[in-house]
Design a protein around this motif. Structure first.
Motif, PDB file in Angstrom:
ATOM      1  N   THR A 256       9.565  -5.345   3.180  1.00  0.00           N
ATOM      2  CA  THR A 256       8.990  -6.735   3.926  1.00  0.00           C
ATOM      3  C   THR A 256       6.921  -6.435   2.785  1.00  0.00           C
ATOM      4  N   ALA A 257       6.250  -4.768   2.909  1.00  0.00           N
ATOM      5  CA  ALA A 257       5.454  -4.919   2.522  1.00  0.00           C
ATOM      6  C   ALA A 257       5.370  -5.244   1.059  1.00  0.00           C
ATOM      7  N   LEU A 258       6.778  -5.075   0.223  1.00  0.00           N
ATOM      8  CA  LEU A 258       6.649  -5.892  -1.189  1.00  0.00           C
ATOM      9  C   LEU A 258       6.310  -7.346  -0.694  1.00  0.00           C
ATOM     10  N   GLU A 259       7.572  -8.208  -0.033  1.00  0.00           N
ATOM     11  CA  GLU A 259       6.748  -9.367  -0.211  1.00  0.00           C
ATOM     12  C   GLU A 259       5.901 -10.020   0.322  1.00  0.00           C
ATOM     13  N   TYR A 260       5.076  -9.474   0.949  1.00  0.00           N
ATOM     14  CA  TYR A 260       3.568  -9.371   1.614  1.00  0.00           C
ATOM     15  C   TYR A 260       2.703  -8.726   0.317  1.00  0.00           C
ATOM     16  N   CYS A 261       2.917  -8.495  -0.621  1.00  0.00           N
ATOM     17  CA  CYS A 261       1.418  -7.588  -1.750  1.00  0.00           C
ATOM     18  C   CYS A 261       2.080  -8.915  -2.732  1.00  0.00           C
ATOM     19  N   LYS A 262       3.256  -9.520  -2.896  1.00  0.00           N
ATOM     20  CA  LYS A 262       3.628 -10.440  -3.746  1.00  0.00           C
ATOM     21  C   LYS A 262       2.999 -11.734  -3.351  1.00  0.00           C
ATOM     22  N   PHE A 263       2.553 -12.047  -1.929  1.00  0.00           N
ATOM     23  CA  PHE A 263       2.221 -12.712  -1.665  1.00  0.00           C
ATOM     24  C   PHE A 263       1.011 -13.194  -1.901  1.00  0.00           C
ATOM     25  N   ILE A 264       0.313 -11.571  -1.683  1.00  0.00           N
ATOM     26  CA  ILE A 264      -0.993 -12.204  -1.988  1.00  0.00           C
ATOM     27  C   ILE A 264      -1.502 -11.827  -3.443  1.00  0.00           C
ATOM     28  N   LEU A 265      -0.498 -11.400  -3.810  1.00  0.00           N
ATOM     29  CA  LEU A 265      -0.725 -11.807  -5.241  1.00  0.00           C
ATOM     30  C   LEU A 265      -0.953 -12.890  -5.980  1.00  0.00           C
ATOM     31  N   SER A 266      -0.198 -13.377  -5.549  1.00  0.00           N
ATOM     32  CA  SER A 266      -0.054 -15.197  -5.766  1.00  0.00           C
ATOM     33  C   SER A 266      -0.747 -15.857  -5.552  1.00  0.00           C
ATOM     34  N   LEU A 267      -1.639 -15.769  -4.316  1.00  0.00           N
ATOM     35  CA  LEU A 267      -2.672 -16.598  -3.823  1.00  0.00           C
ATOM     36  C   LEU A 267      -3.659 -16.566  -5.491  1.00  0.00           C
ATOM     37  N   ASP A 268      -4.039 -15.221  -5.647  1.00  0.00           N
ATOM     38  CA  ASP A 268      -5.014 -15.284  -7.341  1.00  0.00           C
ATOM     39  C   ASP A 268      -4.465 -14.602  -8.597  1.00  0.00           C
ATOM     40  N   PRO A 269      -3.598 -15.271  -9.192  1.00  0.00           N
ATOM     41  CA  PRO A 269      -2.914 -13.804 -10.013  1.00  0.00           C
ATOM     42  C   PRO A 269      -3.688 -13.145 -11.205  1.00  0.00           C
ATOM     43  N   ASP A 270      -4.744 -14.489 -11.489  1.00  0.00           N
ATOM     44  CA  ASP A 270      -5.447 -14.108 -12.788  1.00  0.00           C
ATOM     45  C   ASP A 270      -5.962 -13.084 -11.795  1.00  0.00           C
ATOM     46  N   SER A 271      -7.031 -13.112 -10.733  1.00  0.00           N
ATOM     47  CA  SER A 271      -8.554 -12.923 -11.217  1.00  0.00           C
ATOM     48  C   SER A 271      -8.085 -11.634 -10.235  1.00  0.00           C
ATOM     49  N   ASP A 272      -6.959 -11.663  -9.810  1.00  0.00           N
ATOM     50  CA  ASP A 272      -6.497 -10.620  -8.469  1.00  0.00           C
ATOM     51  C   ASP A 272      -7.245  -9.544  -7.821  1.00  0.00           C
ATOM     52  N   PRO A 273      -8.266 -10.817  -7.101  1.00  0.00           N
ATOM     53  CA  PRO A 273      -9.172 -10.031  -5.839  1.00  0.00           C
ATOM     54  C   PRO A 273      -9.198  -8.669  -5.547  1.00  0.00           C
ATOM     55  N   LEU A 274      -7.909  -7.889  -5.532  1.00  0.00           N
ATOM     56  CA  LEU A 274      -7.522  -7.169  -4.291  1.00  0.00           C
ATOM     57  C   LEU A 274      -6.655  -5.982  -5.427  1.00  0.00           C
ATOM     58  N   CYS A 275      -7.047  -6.030  -6.392  1.00  0.00           N
ATOM     59  CA  CYS A 275      -5.925  -5.251  -7.388  1.00  0.00           C
ATOM     60  C   CYS A 275      -4.236  -4.953  -6.971  1.00  0.00           C
ATOM     61  N   MET A 276      -3.512  -6.001  -6.123  1.00  0.00           N
ATOM     62  CA  MET A 276      -2.134  -6.123  -6.348  1.00  0.00           C
ATOM     63  C   MET A 276      -1.586  -4.622  -7.135  1.00  0.00           C
ATOM     64  N   LEU A 277      -1.573  -4.824  -8.067  1.00  0.00           N
ATOM     65  CA  LEU A 277      -0.608  -4.616  -9.572  1.00  0.00           C
ATOM     66  C   LEU A 277      -1.038  -3.099  -9.254  1.00  0.00           C
ATOM     67  N   LEU A 278      -2.172  -2.415  -8.398  1.00  0.00           N
ATOM     68  CA  LEU A 278      -1.984  -1.034  -8.032  1.00  0.00           C
ATOM     69  C   LEU A 278      -0.963  -0.717  -6.709  1.00  0.00           C
ATOM     70  N   VAL A 279      -1.085  -1.276  -6.115  1.00  0.00           N
ATOM     71  CA  VAL A 279       0.396  -0.580  -5.582  1.00  0.00           C
ATOM     72  C   VAL A 279       1.565  -1.238  -5.520  1.00  0.00           C
ATOM     73  N   ILE A 280       1.948  -2.595  -6.049  1.00  0.00           N
ATOM     74  CA  ILE A 280       2.942  -2.890  -6.067  1.00  0.00           C
ATOM     75  C   ILE A 280       3.957  -2.225  -6.965  1.00  0.00           C
ATOM     76  N   ASP A 281       4.078  -1.341  -7.554  1.00  0.00           N
ATOM     77  CA  ASP A 281       4.921  -0.714  -8.517  1.00  0.00           C
ATOM     78  C   ASP A 281       5.275   0.957  -6.703  1.00  0.00           C
ATOM     79  N   PHE A 282       4.264   0.796  -6.190  1.00  0.00           N
ATOM     80  CA  PHE A 282       4.535   1.671  -4.907  1.00  0.00           C
ATOM     81  C   PHE A 282       5.802   1.325  -4.157  1.00  0.00           C
TER      82      PHE A 282
END
Length: 568
Positions: A256-282
């Protein structure tokens, strides 16, 4: 009738293939029985607009398109943690003997992100709304907006925060039970006091308030809805989603947390303001979504350089290793995956040698003397790391060390370390090449990485932050010192952002820094104290040039003279 049906399916976000085909079937039947003079141009136009606004078509669903939107697609059923808990413990253990129709009888609105509870106050709209700014290339850009009454509550919230007494925030929530910033702030207070249940409940209430304000065209699943983090009204939504994601991970719901991570990343994937790419792999490794992790790495590597992040460099190797251990894989494929895992892990250790020793320390594993005495993994190499690289390394190690504690993984890591030392002693050209890359590419970390480290609250990572960023931690997480932005003829508080907004980042459809302030806003209780705090803080950190506001002196008289002495 057909147009109303299709509009209803769109507004309720029924984007599955079955519902879409059912709508097409009904529309086809409607056309066949319609009067001869009835034109179908409007229906065709509506179908075309729906397909563009959803950001996903039937063709993309069938073939699994390789664009970025396919990686950000969210499934509705995976947004509910009860779905994941039911798979682990069963429906009776999760829901008990309570029948579905007996739950949430006070809340008539169906929501996807949270399930309203009977213990919550009766919902009344707090003054938050969402508007559609524009639609470009199938991407829809939205923003939250606050009413004037909600802005007045924001000023009261500021007074409560300045008092340093959580009871004042509790009193404010009794009058405004769905005020977002109060819910987020009180959640932090409860979490510090180790009341995790109440902290999670307050975050869920904030998300429920946000979801009730969604625009009918805002989609949780398609990955085509955007929110600009630079707009002050949108930031609380990002933070609430992030905190909810971390609560879900700690609760044992990584899928479930992974789905929310993808959702946060989809809100602004270009700039990624919260840098979700640092947690999506985990989260992908925790939920055993190995194929998804490899897919996003392969598709985003070209334009994001994911291999230059320590978390992806090591997580992809660990992903290949786990795939090679699965029983349903044949011998040839298993050997191929194991060879790829060995190669990727060795390259990751050569590129990021500073990961090994902190990782072994947190795993309580004593390294071999051949490793500790070697200059490549020794203490000298640890001290000589650039600050940005040390920050990324500490973040990854502090978050994922539990994934490396397994005995098979540790044996595989030991073999790879020995092979890396052999390649270093043999003067492998890759070693020198990676050393040059580290010196050139990790001079300083971007702002979104600092923001992610502060929100993660991983002590190994926060201790490696630059001194300037450490001074913002209390401000950003606990909303003690706010920041001021002027637009649309009113004053607004920018919470949890350690920097001053520039004129280019203020919305274009409103007054800029030199705009006039309305008399009603200037007369807000505590407003001049806010300006004085803001001015002193901005001068101390050296992040603001002196600017002058232009209140209307003919209207303000003595009040505006006080503003000239107080405002920067």
């Amino acid at each position: 009738m057909a147009v109303k049906l299709l509009t209803f399916c769109h507004q309720t976000q029924f984007y599955s293939k079955f519902n879409y085909l059912l709508s097409l079937y009904i529309i086809t039947a409607f056309r066949s029985y319609a009067e001869p003079h009835a034109s179908s141009d409007n229906i065709d136009l509506l179908l075309e607009n729906l397909e563009q606004s959803n950001g996903v078509s039937l063709q993309n669903e069938d073939c699994g398109g390789s664009d970025r939107r396919s990686m950000l697609h969210v499934e509705h059923r995976n947004l509910n943690p009860e779905t994941e808990l039911k798979r682990y413990f069963g429906a009776r253990a999760v829901l008990g003997d309570l029948r579905p129709r007996q739950r949430n009888r006070h809340f008539h609105r169906s929501t996807w992100m949270t399930s309203p509870k009977d213990s919550w106050p009766r919902f009344t709209r707090p003054g938050i709304s969402m508007t559609l700014l524009e639609t470009k290339d199938g991407i829809q850009y939205f923003t939250f907006e606050h009413s004037r009454d909600y802005q007045h509550v924001q000023f009261k919230f500021l007074d409560a925060v300045e008092s340093m007494d959580p009871n004042n925030i509790v009193a404010l929530l009794q009058l405004n039970p769905y005020h977002i910033d109060s819910l987020l702030q009180l959640s932090d207070v409860c979490r510090i006091q180790e009341d995790q249940e109440m902290a999670r409940d307050l975050i869920e209430r904030a998300l429920f308030s946000f979801e009730c304000a969604f625009h009918p065209l805002f989609s949780l699943t398609s990955g085509s809805s955007r929110l600009d983090y630079l707009r002050p009204e949108n930031r609380a939504f990002f933070l609430a989603l992030y905190k909810h994601m971390m609560f879900l991970e700690k609760r044992g719901c990584p899928r479930t947390a992974l789905e929310y991570c993808k959702f946060i990343l989809s809100l602004d994937p270009d700039s990624d303001p919260l840098c979700m790419l640092l947690v999506i792999d985990f989260l992908a490794l925790r939920s055993r979504e190995y194929k998804y992790l490899l897919q996003i790495y392969q598709e985003w590597e070209e334009h994001r350089n994911l291999s230059q992040l320590p978390n992806f460099a090591f997580s992809t190797a660990l992903c290949h290793f786990h795939l090679s251990q699965q029983e349903d894989v044949d011998a040839d494929e298993r050997a191929k995956l194991r060879e790829e895992a060995n190669q990727i892990l060795q390259n990751a250790l050569i590129m990021f040698p500073g990961v090994l020793m902190p990782l072994l320390d947190l795993c309580t594993v004593q390294a071999d003397t051949a490793v500790t005495s070697h200059s490549f993994f020794g203490i000298k190499n640890q001290i000589g790391q650039l600050p940005a690289l040390a920050e990324l390394t500490a973040l990854y190690v502090g978050r994922t060390y539990n994934l490396w504690r397994e005995a098979p993984v540790m044996l595989w890591l030991e073999e790879s370390v020995k092979e890396v030392l052999r390649r270093v002693d043999a003067k492998d050209p890759l070693v020198e090449d990676c050393q040059n890359k580290r010196k050139q590419r990790y001079q300083s970390a971007p702002r979104n990485i600092h923001r992610h480290v502060l929100l993660s609250e991983i002590k190994e990572a926060t201790s490696s932050l630059p001194l300037v960023r450490k001074s913002f931690q209390f401000c950003e997480n606990n909303v003690i010192i706010p920041y001021l932005v002027l637009y649309r003829n009113c004053c607004w508080i920018v919470w949890r952002e350690p920097r001053l907004q520039t004129e280019s980042q203020v919305p274009d459809n409103g007054e800029r820094w030199r705009g006039c302030l309305k008399k009603t806003v200037l007369q807000e209780n505590g407003f001049f104290n806010l300006l004085l705090v803001f001015y002193k803080f901005a001068v101390n950190v050296g992040r603001m040039k002196r600017r002058s506001f232009c209140p209307d002196i003919s209207e303000q008289t003595a009040l505006s003279q006080k503003a000239q002495h107080t405002c920067p």
